[in-house]
Design an enzyme around this catalytic site. Structure first.
Site, PDB file in Angstrom:
ATOM      1  N   GLU A   1       0.826  -1.205   0.000  1.00  0.00           N
ATOM      2  CA  GLU A   1       0.000   0.000   0.000  1.00  0.00           C
ATOM      3  C   GLU A   1       0.865   1.262   0.000  1.00  0.00           C
ATOM      4  OE1 GLU A   1      -3.460   1.881   2.933  1.00  0.00           O
ATOM      5  OE2 GLU A   1      -1.821   0.694   3.779  1.00  0.00           O
TER       6      GLU A   1
ATOM      7  N   LYS B   1      -9.984   2.254  -1.683  1.00  0.00           N
ATOM      8  CA  LYS B   1     -10.070   1.652  -0.353  1.00  0.00           C
ATOM      9  C   LYS B   1     -11.334   2.100   0.379  1.00  0.00           C
ATOM     10  CE  LYS B   1      -7.170   1.275   3.830  1.00  0.00           C
ATOM     11  NZ  LYS B   1      -5.920   1.809   4.430  1.00  0.00           N
TER      12      LYS B   1
ATOM     13  N   CYS C   1      -5.003  -2.996   3.295  1.00  0.00           N
ATOM     14  CA  CYS C   1      -4.595  -2.738   4.682  1.00  0.00           C
ATOM     15  C   CYS C   1      -5.750  -2.834   5.699  1.00  0.00           C
ATOM     16  CB  CYS C   1      -3.895  -1.382   4.766  1.00  0.00           C
ATOM     17  SG  CYS C   1      -2.811  -1.221   6.219  1.00  0.00           S
TER      18      CYS C   1
END
Length: 266
Positions: free
Chosen positions: A41, A112, A147
């Site tokens: 990431e 995300k 993440c």
């Protein structure tokens, strides 16, 4: 299927342009050794370098897109290029992961959904994505996540409903919560009877030591490979057919009674 997880070290003394060039070379070195390459990431800036997000944000088809498309094409690999701080033409920032085909074509862009930071950092500076993203490869179907998403099992149920058999997690996970990283990666594999390929970063992001320890887990929760703390390339070979075999042998997913609701708009 052969996968290479490139656990990139992000250090403040290396410019973003220099890191792009270096990462392109690392991807290129996997030509002939991997079918799929996975990056962490926000490796251009560092996941905790909040003050760089706006400064280094780029359009979707910006310099990182161009470098990674070229790297995927030259290496002849599927490339999950981790994520970038993306600036939408209308202004908002997103933490956006890019996936390229071996021809260098962008096949998926995932914004995300779960932003980390509570009332600061990414949660304040970036907007939330709204769409689950899966990518069909000849050998398997990838489910894409980033993440902090790893802490939200309902997202992965949604990806399984889209046919996901291999779950990708690109991360900038802090060292102080490394135990959670390993535990959650194995949990997502077991509960979804899927492979998990979780690629973290090394080095220090804006003073936050990174966990490293990228990990590959099979559908029974067995760790097939795990990296150390520093920069390295974690290579693993796995059999995508084991997902269907595991789900047939132990058909727990067929006993699901509750589904996943659509993630809320923010």
């Amino acid at each position: 299927m052969r996968a290479s997880l490139i656990q990139i070290a992000v250090n403040e003394d290396e410019s973003v342009n220099d890191r792009r060039a270096r990462v392109s070379s690392l991807v290129g070195a996997e030509a002939g050794a991997a079918d799929l390459v996975v990056l962490p990431e926000l490796w251009t800036t560092g996941a905790f370098a909040y003050d760089l997000f706006a400064e280094e944000a780029e359009p979707l088809e910006g310099p990182t897109f161009e470098a990674m498309a070229k790297a995927a094409s030259e290496a002849g690999v599927w490339l999950h290029a981790g994520s970038i701080p993306e600036r939408d033409p209308e202004g908002p920032l997103y933490n956006t992961a890019l996936t390229f085909s071996p021809d260098g074509e962008l096949v998926a862009a995932y914004r995300k959904i779960h932003r980390f930071g509570f009332d600061k950092g990414e949660a304040v500076l970036m907007s939330a994505g709204e769409e689950l993203v899966s990518v069909r490869l000849p050998e398997t179907v990838l489910g894409v996540s980033t993440c902090y998403d790893l802490r939200f099992p309902e997202l992965y149920r949604g990806l399984v409903d889209r046919g996901a058999e291999t779950l990708l997690i690109s991360a900038g996970w802090p060292e102080r919560r490394r135990a959670h990283w390993t535990l959650l990666a194995q949990a997502r594999a077991v509960e979804n009877q899927a492979y998990v390929l979780a690629c973290g970063s090394a080095g220090t992001h804006a003073g936050v030591p990174q966990a490293g320890h990228s990990i590959v887990v099979d559908p029974w929760g067995e760790v097939l490979a795990e990296a150390g703390a520093g920069e390295e390339v974690l290579r693993v070979e796995f059999d995508p057919a084991r997902v269907a075999a595991t789900r047939d042998q132990f058909p727990a997913l067929k006993d699901r009674l509750l589904g996943m609701e659509t993630p809320p708009r923010r």
